[in-house]
Scaffold this motif. Sequence first.
Motif, PDB file in Angstrom:
ATOM      1  N   ALA A  35      16.771 -36.012  -0.308  1.00 19.29           N
ATOM      2  CA  ALA A  35      17.912 -35.269  -1.173  1.00 19.29           C
ATOM      3  C   ALA A  35      18.746 -34.610  -0.557  1.00 19.29           C
ATOM      4  O   ALA A  35      19.754 -33.430  -0.223  1.00 19.29           O
ATOM      5  CB  ALA A  35      17.275 -33.865  -2.174  1.00 19.29           C
ATOM      6  N   VAL A  36      18.079 -33.954   0.430  1.00 22.17           N
ATOM      7  CA  VAL A  36      18.873 -33.495   1.605  1.00 22.17           C
ATOM      8  C   VAL A  36      19.894 -34.475   3.041  1.00 22.17           C
ATOM      9  O   VAL A  36      21.340 -34.384   2.508  1.00 22.17           O
ATOM     10  CB  VAL A  36      18.130 -33.177   2.927  1.00 22.17           C
ATOM     11  N   HIS A  59      18.130 -27.855  -5.588  1.00 22.20           N
ATOM     12  CA  HIS A  59      16.671 -28.904  -6.432  1.00 22.20           C
ATOM     13  C   HIS A  59      15.700 -28.682  -6.183  1.00 22.20           C
ATOM     14  O   HIS A  59      14.703 -28.117  -5.629  1.00 22.20           O
ATOM     15  CB  HIS A  59      17.418 -29.587  -4.673  1.00 22.20           C
ATOM     16  N   MET A  60      15.214 -29.057  -6.838  1.00 19.77           N
ATOM     17  CA  MET A  60      13.609 -28.718  -7.521  1.00 19.77           C
ATOM     18  C   MET A  60      12.852 -30.369  -8.187  1.00 19.77           C
ATOM     19  O   MET A  60      13.816 -31.012  -8.669  1.00 19.77           O
ATOM     20  CB  MET A  60      13.318 -27.665  -8.496  1.00 19.77           C
ATOM     21  N   VAL A  61      12.119 -30.288  -8.126  1.00 20.41           N
ATOM     22  CA  VAL A  61      11.509 -31.626  -8.488  1.00 20.41           C
ATOM     23  C   VAL A  61       9.684 -31.327  -8.679  1.00 20.41           C
ATOM     24  O   VAL A  61       9.193 -31.181  -8.130  1.00 20.41           O
ATOM     25  CB  VAL A  61      11.271 -33.078  -7.225  1.00 20.41           C
ATOM     26  N   ASN A  77      16.760 -39.225  -5.701  1.00 24.94           N
ATOM     27  CA  ASN A  77      16.700 -37.919  -5.379  1.00 24.94           C
ATOM     28  C   ASN A  77      18.373 -37.764  -4.082  1.00 24.94           C
ATOM     29  O   ASN A  77      18.234 -37.018  -4.117  1.00 24.94           O
ATOM     30  CB  ASN A  77      15.181 -37.607  -4.207  1.00 24.94           C
ATOM     31  N   THR A  78      18.481 -38.609  -3.838  1.00 29.20           N
ATOM     32  CA  THR A  78      19.930 -39.191  -2.857  1.00 29.20           C
ATOM     33  C   THR A  78      21.102 -38.348  -3.806  1.00 29.20           C
ATOM     34  O   THR A  78      21.825 -37.515  -3.579  1.00 29.20           O
ATOM     35  CB  THR A  78      20.127 -40.271  -1.875  1.00 29.20           C
ATOM     36  N   ALA A 121      23.895 -42.492  -3.452  1.00 33.66           N
ATOM     37  CA  ALA A 121      22.739 -42.741  -3.582  1.00 33.66           C
ATOM     38  C   ALA A 121      23.128 -44.201  -3.012  1.00 33.66           C
ATOM     39  O   ALA A 121      22.195 -45.107  -2.658  1.00 33.66           O
ATOM     40  CB  ALA A 121      22.666 -42.910  -4.892  1.00 33.66           C
ATOM     41  N   SER A 122      24.219 -44.952  -3.160  1.00 35.78           N
ATOM     42  CA  SER A 122      24.214 -46.518  -2.851  1.00 35.78           C
ATOM     43  C   SER A 122      23.843 -46.169  -1.039  1.00 35.78           C
ATOM     44  O   SER A 122      23.580 -47.868  -0.857  1.00 35.78           O
ATOM     45  CB  SER A 122      25.293 -46.552  -2.973  1.00 35.78           C
TER      46      SER A 122
END
Length: 381
Positions: free
Chosen positions: A47-48, A138-140, A280-281, A333-334
């Motif tokens: 994510a970062v 951001h949370m998972v 995540n990204t 994301a790519s």
Amino acid sequence: MSTNSTDGIRSHGIDFCTFGMFIIDEIEFEEPEPSVNDIMGGAGSYAVVGARMVAGQEHSRSVGWIVNVGSDFPESIRETITSWNTHCLFRENMDRLTTRGWNGYGPNEKRDFKYLTPKIRLDHNSLSEGLLLSKSFHMVCSPARCCEIIQGVLERRRKLIENGNLLASRRPIFVWEPVPDLCRPEELSRFYEALKHVHVVSPNEYELAQFFGKDTWDSGNRDDRAIADNIVNSGIGPDGQGLLVIRAGKEGCYAFSRGRSLALPALQHANVVDPTGAGNTFLGALAQALVSAGPIHVINSELEQWPPWLQICTEWEGDGIIPSALICATVAASFSIEQVGMPQISSDNAAELWNGTGYTERLRVYTKQLKEIFDKSTHAI
């Protein structure tokens, strides 16, 4: 506790902070491909990197996170993190091992995961005051934990307001990934409860389907589209106007808000090596783009004279922030799928590159593809 960006909060403020964990991965592929060790991973790390791409060099320190460092922490990973120049808090404890995970690939890309060392989860009490003031989080996690974290963040910020810190008065954006293991029917009522507290909820197509006892979610299926409509009509966020984003891998993403929807394709001809962390990204980039200008001006310059884009901006509150942020996320994301582990950062004549390509350069490639796809079909947008 140490940080590799001590002046980040003073110079710009924190736009993004993740509660996702940092994990060092061991990956065992199907034979004859050899296994790999000491791979930087975890939902927080991916994510970062997404948020960092959107922030760019100028605002790299607006990206905040926490890395728990054990006695076995590889120096090469510390160097990689430092090269991103984010506001990273290294919490060092030489009496324990860094959180490590084993990933095993089987037939048909089936992926198994288990922890090899004890994990340390992050919550609202983990945050420094600077990270607590982030514009987005951001949370998972599970639905119940999602509610706990948000309530904890808001309570800590209320105390800052009482002490005269007015920066804490603006409600941050909360972006939530439901943890895959708890995407099941018995969690559905708690899922709907958590929706009231977040601004963006984003399961992938399999995770969303599993909440409803199905195998997958299909945008072309009338009943599945009704599921998406029911979720947004139940009210996402404090004002009920929040966003459901369904991540669908190579099919792209589908976004829904009350009375509005948008489908965006994935980047065409992407070189897929390992899809781990792409979701995540995507969400790290989305969160960053929703609260900062980022490279949105690049998108506007490419699409501002394109009639379909003008129509989209009109439908989505006139400014196109959400559609632009979704494009930023898709492109980020790519980069994550092109290798095992993190995309590689470098520079060329002061220009920042990821895997040898500029992020804004790929944004332009994507907007060109978007126009071509739209001209040929109505799949996108």
